[in-house]
Scaffold this motif. Structure first.
Motif, PDB file in Angstrom:
ATOM      1  N   SER A  17       0.676  -1.231   0.141  1.00 40.74           N
ATOM      2  CA  SER A  17       0.093   0.049  -0.090  1.00 40.74           C
ATOM      3  C   SER A  17       0.721   1.374  -0.244  1.00 40.74           C
ATOM      4  N   LYS A  18       2.063   0.976   0.449  1.00 40.36           N
ATOM      5  CA  LYS A  18       3.081   2.419   0.343  1.00 40.36           C
ATOM      6  C   LYS A  18       3.783   2.440  -0.826  1.00 40.36           C
ATOM      7  N   PHE A  19       3.418   1.425  -1.699  1.00 45.98           N
ATOM      8  CA  PHE A  19       4.411   1.443  -3.360  1.00 45.98           C
ATOM      9  C   PHE A  19       3.751   1.771  -4.200  1.00 45.98           C
ATOM     10  N   THR A  20       2.345   2.219  -4.164  1.00 42.67           N
ATOM     11  CA  THR A  20       1.572   2.163  -5.174  1.00 42.67           C
ATOM     12  C   THR A  20       1.921   3.175  -6.322  1.00 42.67           C
ATOM     13  N   GLN A  21       2.605   4.198  -5.949  1.00 38.29           N
ATOM     14  CA  GLN A  21       3.113   5.259  -6.797  1.00 38.29           C
ATOM     15  C   GLN A  21       4.706   5.164  -7.218  1.00 38.29           C
ATOM     16  N   PHE A  22       5.357   4.343  -6.002  1.00 40.24           N
ATOM     17  CA  PHE A  22       6.752   4.496  -5.790  1.00 40.24           C
ATOM     18  C   PHE A  22       7.569   4.443  -7.081  1.00 40.24           C
ATOM     19  N   GLY A  23       7.497   3.223  -7.965  1.00 32.41           N
ATOM     20  CA  GLY A  23       8.273   2.995  -9.100  1.00 32.41           C
ATOM     21  C   GLY A  23       7.512   2.119 -10.217  1.00 32.41           C
ATOM     22  N   ARG A  24       8.156   2.181 -11.277  1.00 26.73           N
ATOM     23  CA  ARG A  24       7.774   1.328 -12.169  1.00 26.73           C
ATOM     24  C   ARG A  24       9.064   0.876 -13.171  1.00 26.73           C
ATOM     25  N   GLU A  25       8.757  -0.454 -13.617  1.00 23.31           N
ATOM     26  CA  GLU A  25       9.636  -0.830 -14.957  1.00 23.31           C
ATOM     27  C   GLU A  25       9.343  -0.171 -16.275  1.00 23.31           C
ATOM     28  N   VAL A  26       9.990   0.243 -16.958  1.00 26.74           N
ATOM     29  CA  VAL A  26       9.823   0.696 -18.167  1.00 26.74           C
ATOM     30  C   VAL A  26       9.997  -0.176 -19.544  1.00 26.74           C
ATOM     31  N   LYS A 205       8.231  10.861   0.544  1.00 21.93           N
ATOM     32  CA  LYS A 205       6.830  11.106   0.891  1.00 21.93           C
ATOM     33  C   LYS A 205       6.421  10.383   1.783  1.00 21.93           C
ATOM     34  N   THR A 206       6.794   8.921   1.887  1.00 22.63           N
ATOM     35  CA  THR A 206       6.174   8.133   2.661  1.00 22.63           C
ATOM     36  C   THR A 206       6.950   8.434   4.087  1.00 22.63           C
ATOM     37  N   MET A 207       8.133   9.055   4.211  1.00 24.03           N
ATOM     38  CA  MET A 207       8.789   9.595   5.444  1.00 24.03           C
ATOM     39  C   MET A 207       7.978  10.716   6.032  1.00 24.03           C
ATOM     40  N   PHE A 208       7.442  11.561   5.036  1.00 22.80           N
ATOM     41  CA  PHE A 208       6.794  12.708   5.589  1.00 22.80           C
ATOM     42  C   PHE A 208       5.134  12.260   6.121  1.00 22.80           C
ATOM     43  N   THR A 278       3.312  18.460  -8.791  1.00 19.13           N
ATOM     44  CA  THR A 278       2.278  17.835  -7.922  1.00 19.13           C
ATOM     45  C   THR A 278       1.812  18.222  -6.595  1.00 19.13           C
ATOM     46  N   GLY A 279       2.776  19.265  -6.320  1.00 19.16           N
ATOM     47  CA  GLY A 279       2.656  19.632  -4.911  1.00 19.16           C
ATOM     48  C   GLY A 279       2.948  18.681  -3.666  1.00 19.16           C
ATOM     49  N   GLU A 280       3.331  17.561  -3.921  1.00 20.54           N
ATOM     50  CA  GLU A 280       3.421  16.542  -2.930  1.00 20.54           C
ATOM     51  C   GLU A 280       4.716  17.054  -2.063  1.00 20.54           C
ATOM     52  N   LEU A 281       4.927  16.681  -0.854  1.00 18.85           N
ATOM     53  CA  LEU A 281       6.099  16.973  -0.083  1.00 18.85           C
ATOM     54  C   LEU A 281       6.621  15.665   0.446  1.00 18.85           C
ATOM     55  N   SER A 282       8.070  15.729   0.226  1.00 17.78           N
ATOM     56  CA  SER A 282       8.962  14.857   0.632  1.00 17.78           C
ATOM     57  C   SER A 282       9.905  14.972   1.738  1.00 17.78           C
ATOM     58  N   PHE A 283      10.021  14.242   2.688  1.00 17.78           N
ATOM     59  CA  PHE A 283      11.153  14.712   3.920  1.00 17.78           C
ATOM     60  C   PHE A 283      12.355  14.418   3.114  1.00 17.78           C
ATOM     61  N   PRO A 331      11.355   6.040  11.197  1.00 13.90           N
ATOM     62  CA  PRO A 331      10.161   5.075  11.023  1.00 13.90           C
ATOM     63  C   PRO A 331      10.257   4.523   9.443  1.00 13.90           C
ATOM     64  N   ALA A 332      10.686   5.444   8.698  1.00 11.34           N
ATOM     65  CA  ALA A 332      10.373   5.238   7.217  1.00 11.34           C
ATOM     66  C   ALA A 332      11.314   4.158   6.389  1.00 11.34           C
ATOM     67  N   ILE A 333      12.641   3.855   7.383  1.00  7.37           N
ATOM     68  CA  ILE A 333      13.264   2.916   6.912  1.00  7.37           C
ATOM     69  C   ILE A 333      13.167   1.722   7.362  1.00  7.37           C
ATOM     70  N   ALA A 334      12.082   1.278   8.093  1.00  5.69           N
ATOM     71  CA  ALA A 334      11.594   0.303   8.747  1.00  5.69           C
ATOM     72  C   ALA A 334      11.376  -0.840   7.414  1.00  5.69           C
TER      73      ALA A 334
END
Length: 395
Positions: A17-26, A205-208, A278-283, A331-334
């Protein structure tokens, strides 16, 4: 054939659920010979799409150093300088081994490599936790398959020049071997099964998103000031067993003993970086080089409630700075939030340096040959930070 994007294969340890947007194979495109339209689609996938992706993986790529440099530079055409200035014997980064024909592309890996792209001989060393951690995995545990993250990084010099926008990492030769268990060794019992010599990624983004409201409010009001020549400054010191942030032992090089530096060239960067499209915030904080934190006060008409530092502050105590950052980032490197890439020969990874942190993992022996080309360029401008609206949203 149109470009096709497929979700990255995730390990069983990952919280999907935390990787729905994270990455893609091209698929369906040659990264060495992109048309303008194809590059626009790749850029769209990385930055502009509503569900944009911070890591893109191309399988079975074949590109020269010149082509890799051109691809990297296309994301920031105004950039001319390499992403790091301090590849020296006195720096933790070590000597820089440029490809002679395209010095912006760096040769990295492990083992002795001969007659490679104009380099007669290069002795490469995979970065190991044993050279930088305060404690290390015992030889017995290492033989049984235990390892650690080396250091959680953002690609940035953190002094004089701006952080990299996009990094390309190309694996030409990848050693085979058994999987390992990456131990955190911080009292939590956290462990992560990893491929041999994986590159691990986590999302800013997950970290934030994982921060409690108090710390979100602090993050959108904060800026981090980095040490002068941080990669030289931190060289004698040690990182924590998780590879995230530093132990406070007083081992850093004194500012007075660093190479000549100027106060105005020290990087002061937002604690959260905004994706402009996109306006998204990343820590996005490199805890190893951080030295001070500026925290702005809450807006004048805001109820402080339980906010931290509602009147603002300037944190200058190094141990306090490190403890706060570690509390926010750990928490985000768990294990559920880590993507450890299982390298295959001729994999090309392209990642948004404003949206992820990454670490190499594991140990390699001298006979395990690993040949990679890495290219990153200093950003032509500083990363965008939070807006007044962001502060209001998370106040």
């Amino acid at each position: 054939m149109m470009i096709e994007l497929k979700p990255l294969p995730l390990p069983a340890s990952a919280d999907a659920s935390k990787f729905t947007q994270f990455g893609r194979e091209v698929f369906g495109v040659d990264p060495a010979n992109l048309t303008n339209e194809q590059f626009g689609e790749i850029r769209e996938a990385l930055y502009k799409a509503r569900t944009h992706h911070d890591v893109l993986v191309f399988r079975n790529a074949a590109l020269t150093p010149k082509q890799q440099y051109a691809l990297t530079k296309a994301f920031d055409p105004a950039s001319e300088k390499g992403g790091h200035k301090e590849h020296t014997k006195k720096s933790l980064l070590g000597p820089y081994i440029p490809i002679p024909s395209v010095p912006q592309v760096q040769l990295t890996g492990n083992g002795t490599v001969y007659n490679h792209e104009g380099i007669e001989e290069a002795k490469l060393k995979h970065r190991s936790h044993k050279t930088f951690h305060k404690t290390i995995v015992s030889p017995e545990d290492e033989a049984a398959g235990a390892t650690r993250f080396y250091r959680w990084d953002i690609d940035a010099a953190l002094y004089e020049i701006s952080p990299v926008r996009v990094t390309t990492l190309y694996g030409l030769r990848v050693p085979a071997g058994p999987r390992k268990v990456c131990r955190y060794d911080d009292g939590t019992g956290d462990e992560l099964p990893v491929p041999l010599a994986a590159t691990a990624f986590v999302s800013g983004k997950t970290m934030f998103a994982l921060l409690p409201m108090q710390l979100k409010s602090l993050a959108v009001r904060a800026r981090v000031k980095y040490a002068p020549h941080p990669w030289v400054w931190m060289t004698p010191a040690h990182t924590k067993s998780t590879g995230l942030g530093m132990e406070s032992e007083g081992l850093e090089v004194a500012y007075s003993e660093l190479p000549a530096w100027r106060e105005e060239k020290r990087n002061i960067l937002p604690m959260v970086w905004k994706t402009p499209t996109t306006g998204e915030l990343s820590f996005q904080v490199h805890g190893c080089g951080a030295a001070e934190i500026f925290i702005d006060p809450l807006p004048a008409d805001t109820e402080p409630k339980e906010a931290l530092y509602p009147d603002g502050t300037h944190l200058m105590d190094l141990e306090e700075v490190r403890e706060l950052l570690y509390k926010m980032q750990r928490p985000a490197i768990a294990p559920p939030f880590v993507y450890p890439h299982d390298w295959h020969e001729n994999d090309l990874i392209l990642f948004n340096n404003g949206g992820v942190m990454q670490s190499v993992v594991g140990e390699l022996g001298p006979d395990q040959i690993r040949i990679f080309h890495q290219c990153n360029l200093a950003g032509s401008d500083a990363p965008a930070g939070q807006s007044a609206e962001d502060v209001r949203k998370w106040e």
